[in-house]
Design a protein around this motif. Structure first.
Motif, PDB file in Angstrom:
ATOM      1  N   UNK A   1       0.828  -1.203   0.000  1.00 28.63           N
ATOM      2  CA  UNK A   1       0.000   0.000   0.000  1.00 28.63           C
ATOM      3  C   UNK A   1       0.864   1.256   0.000  1.00 28.63           C
ATOM      4  N   UNK A   2       1.911   1.256   0.809  1.00 30.54           N
ATOM      5  CA  UNK A   2       2.814   2.409   0.856  1.00 30.54           C
ATOM      6  C   UNK A   2       3.464   2.631  -0.503  1.00 30.54           C
ATOM      7  N   UNK A   3       3.941   1.561  -1.113  1.00 29.83           N
ATOM      8  CA  UNK A   3       4.579   1.667  -2.429  1.00 29.83           C
ATOM      9  C   UNK A   3       3.588   2.192  -3.467  1.00 29.83           C
ATOM     10  N   UNK A   4       2.380   1.640  -3.478  1.00 33.62           N
ATOM     11  CA  UNK A   4       1.364   2.079  -4.451  1.00 33.62           C
ATOM     12  C   UNK A   4       1.003   3.550  -4.269  1.00 33.62           C
ATOM     13  N   UNK A   5       0.800   3.968  -3.039  1.00 35.42           N
ATOM     14  CA  UNK A   5       0.444   5.364  -2.772  1.00 35.42           C
ATOM     15  C   UNK A   5       1.578   6.293  -3.200  1.00 35.42           C
TER      16      UNK A   5
ATOM     17  N   UNK B   1       3.808   5.788  -5.508  1.00 38.12           N
ATOM     18  CA  UNK B   1       3.850   5.822  -6.978  1.00 38.12           C
ATOM     19  C   UNK B   1       2.721   6.680  -7.544  1.00 38.12           C
ATOM     20  N   UNK B   2       1.549   6.581  -6.946  1.00 36.24           N
ATOM     21  CA  UNK B   2       0.441   7.424  -7.397  1.00 36.24           C
ATOM     22  C   UNK B   2       0.753   8.898  -7.201  1.00 36.24           C
ATOM     23  N   UNK B   3       1.353   9.238  -6.071  1.00 33.32           N
ATOM     24  CA  UNK B   3       1.730  10.632  -5.810  1.00 33.32           C
ATOM     25  C   UNK B   3       2.742  11.097  -6.860  1.00 33.32           C
TER      26      UNK B   3
ATOM     27  N   UNK C   1       0.248  11.165   2.504  1.00 33.11           N
ATOM     28  CA  UNK C   1      -0.820  11.212   3.515  1.00 33.11           C
ATOM     29  C   UNK C   1      -2.133  11.675   2.882  1.00 33.11           C
ATOM     30  N   UNK C   2      -2.057  12.709   2.070  1.00 33.18           N
ATOM     31  CA  UNK C   2      -3.256  13.224   1.400  1.00 33.18           C
ATOM     32  C   UNK C   2      -3.806  12.183   0.431  1.00 33.18           C
ATOM     33  N   UNK C   3      -2.935  11.588  -0.372  1.00 28.95           N
ATOM     34  CA  UNK C   3      -3.376  10.585  -1.346  1.00 28.95           C
ATOM     35  C   UNK C   3      -4.016   9.404  -0.643  1.00 28.95           C
TER      36      UNK C   3
ATOM     37  N   UNK D   1      -8.811   6.317   0.671  1.00 29.82           N
ATOM     38  CA  UNK D   1      -9.642   5.706   1.711  1.00 29.82           C
ATOM     39  C   UNK D   1     -11.079   6.224   1.615  1.00 29.82           C
ATOM     40  N   UNK D   2     -11.237   7.529   1.456  1.00 32.68           N
ATOM     41  CA  UNK D   2     -12.576   8.111   1.345  1.00 32.68           C
ATOM     42  C   UNK D   2     -13.331   7.561   0.140  1.00 32.68           C
TER      43      UNK D   2
END
Length: 91
Positions: free
Chosen positions: A31-35, A37-39, A61-63, A68-69
């Motif tokens: 999850x950390x890696x994916x987030x 990369x998305x950022x 953190x924002x992503x 999550x939302x």
């Protein structure tokens, strides 16, 4: 992100995954890696729009919060498969 068959079955069947287990750690790490990369990709796209401040304020953190939302909305609307269940105070 794709889970292996064993983990996928546990999640799909709403089984609890033990906090601190290898499976939970794999999910958290992926999850950390994916987030991250998305950022990175979002910042590249925004910065290419000729506005050097377009990606200001975008962080992992924002992503993560935005994802999550969105997931919560989709889950409430019945548009999303179950997510992993872990009894912990760290989420």
């Amino acid at each position: 992100m794709v889970y292996n068959e064993e983990l996928s079955n546990l999640v799909d069947e709403n089984h609890e995954i033990l906090a601190g287990s290898a499976m939970e750690l794999e999910i958290r790490a992926a999850t950390i890696i994916c987030v991250d990369r998305l950022v990175e990709e979002t910042k590249k796209l925004r910065d290419s729009e000729d506005d050097s401040t377009a990606s200001d304020g975008l962080s992992a953190i924002v992503m993560d919060w935005l994802l999550w939302q969105e997931g919560e909305k989709k889950e409430m609307a019945g548009q999303m498969k179950p997510h992993h269940k872990v009894r912990t105070i760290f989420y």
